[in-house]
Design a protein around this motif. Structure first.
Motif, short mmCIF file in Angstrom:
data_model
loop_
_atom_site.label_atom_id
_atom_site.label_comp_id
_atom_site.label_asym_id
_atom_site.label_seq_id
_atom_site.Cartn_x
_atom_site.Cartn_y
_atom_site.Cartn_z
N TYR A 89 30.20 34.04 48.71
CA TYR A 89 29.77 34.61 47.40
C TYR A 89 29.35 33.20 46.31
O TYR A 89 30.39 32.69 46.24
N LYS A 108 36.33 41.43 45.44
CA LYS A 108 35.82 41.66 46.75
C LYS A 108 34.36 41.32 46.75
O LYS A 108 33.79 40.91 47.70
N ARG A 109 33.76 41.58 45.54
CA ARG A 109 32.29 41.19 45.42
C ARG A 109 32.20 40.78 44.17
O ARG A 109 31.81 41.62 43.17
#
Length: 291
Positions: free
Chosen positions: A180, A251-252
């Protein structure tokens, strides 16, 4: 550790940070170290590295203007981590003041060497590591001036606009990889940014005979006498740290993290106002700043 076992504890999360000699980079490196993260702090010269080591940090030289330095730093970090890296925080950068018409090609190139090309090369060196392990976080410390442009900051504006475009593209290309990438948009933060900008202004901008000479006299007074704390809505570097921690633990992670009021404001106004109206507002702010 398998390629899908994302580390969940700070002690198992290694992070490489650039530009740790002062300001945001130094604060984030020290704070994450205290919280138990495995921090690899970097500075562009040996004096900066020695200072970082005196704080108990693992540190090495990394000059963003040098491919050799970047490659050596990454090699050193991967030797320490047995070939793994959880996160990269690209932070080292500077601002080159001056009107666009007074920027030489070499001066503009140098701004991009540090603020864009160095970050790009370093990022591309760690992406294969993160792809192989199946996880990672890449954090780019951008600017409110990556969202809107202001007078006499053309080189810096351009470098941050370029960074935003590269990051938006890379985010799409990393989709599904487990890696990410996020942008932090700080706005005014207490640091050495203005001190360093003033030095670059004095070194690289010829003020005599410029159509902007009168304004430059005001710019010099402002940069020479003001500190980051004088700017309205200035926050401490801990405000950036909070965003970095969210990226490391989420997590994101979000695509963009606004930090100060001006960044929230201009991010909103850019979407809302016609370009000419936004120009008028930014011109009014610049003229007030340099009067």
């Amino acid at each position: 550790m398998s390629s899908i076992d994302t580390p969940t504890s700070p002690a198992s999360q290694s992070i490489l940070i650039t530009g740790c000699s002062s300001g945001i980079g130094k604060h984030v490196a020290l704070a994450l170290h205290e919280k138990g993260y495995t921090v690899y702090a970097t500075a562009r010269n040996s004096e900066g590295v020695m200072a970082l080591r005196s704080y108990g940090l693992q540190a090495c030289e990394l000059d963003l203007d040098s491919s050799e330095s970047i490659q050596q730093a990454v090699t050193w970090v991967l030797e320490q981590t047995n070939g793994h890296l959880y996160a990269l925080f690209n932070n080292g950068a500077y601002g080159q003041p001056g009107a666009v018409e007074d920027l030489s090609r070499d001066v503009l190139r140098q701004q991009f060497e540090t603020n864009v090309f160095g970050w790009h090369e370093l990022t591309n060196l760690v992406i294969p590591i993160m792809r192989k392990q199946g996880y990672g976080r890449i954090i780019h410390n951008s600017s409110v001036l990556g969202l809107v442009a202001m007078q006499y900051r053309g080189a810096y504006n351009a470098s941050k606009f370029a960074l935003e475009g590269l990051t938006d593209t890379l985010r799409q290309e990393l989709d599904g990889s487990g890696v990410y990438i996020s942008l932090i948009e700080p706005g005014p933060i207490t640091s050495q940014f203005r001190v360093n900008a003033f030095a670059k202004f004095k070194a690289n901008i010829k003020t005599q005979g410029s159509p902007h000479q009168t304004i430059y006299e005001q710019v010099e007074k402002r940069l020479a006498s003001a500190s980051e704390k004088d700017a309205p809505f200035t926050l401490g570097p801990e405000a950036v740290l909070q965003k970095v921690e969210h990226i490391l633990t989420s997590k994101r992670p979000k695509i963009r993290y606004y930090v100060t009021f001006p960044t929230y404001l201009f991010g909103y106004l850019k979407r809302l106002l016609p370009a000419r109206w936004l120009d008028l507002l930014l011109l009014a702010i610049s003229r007030r700043e340099n009067r």
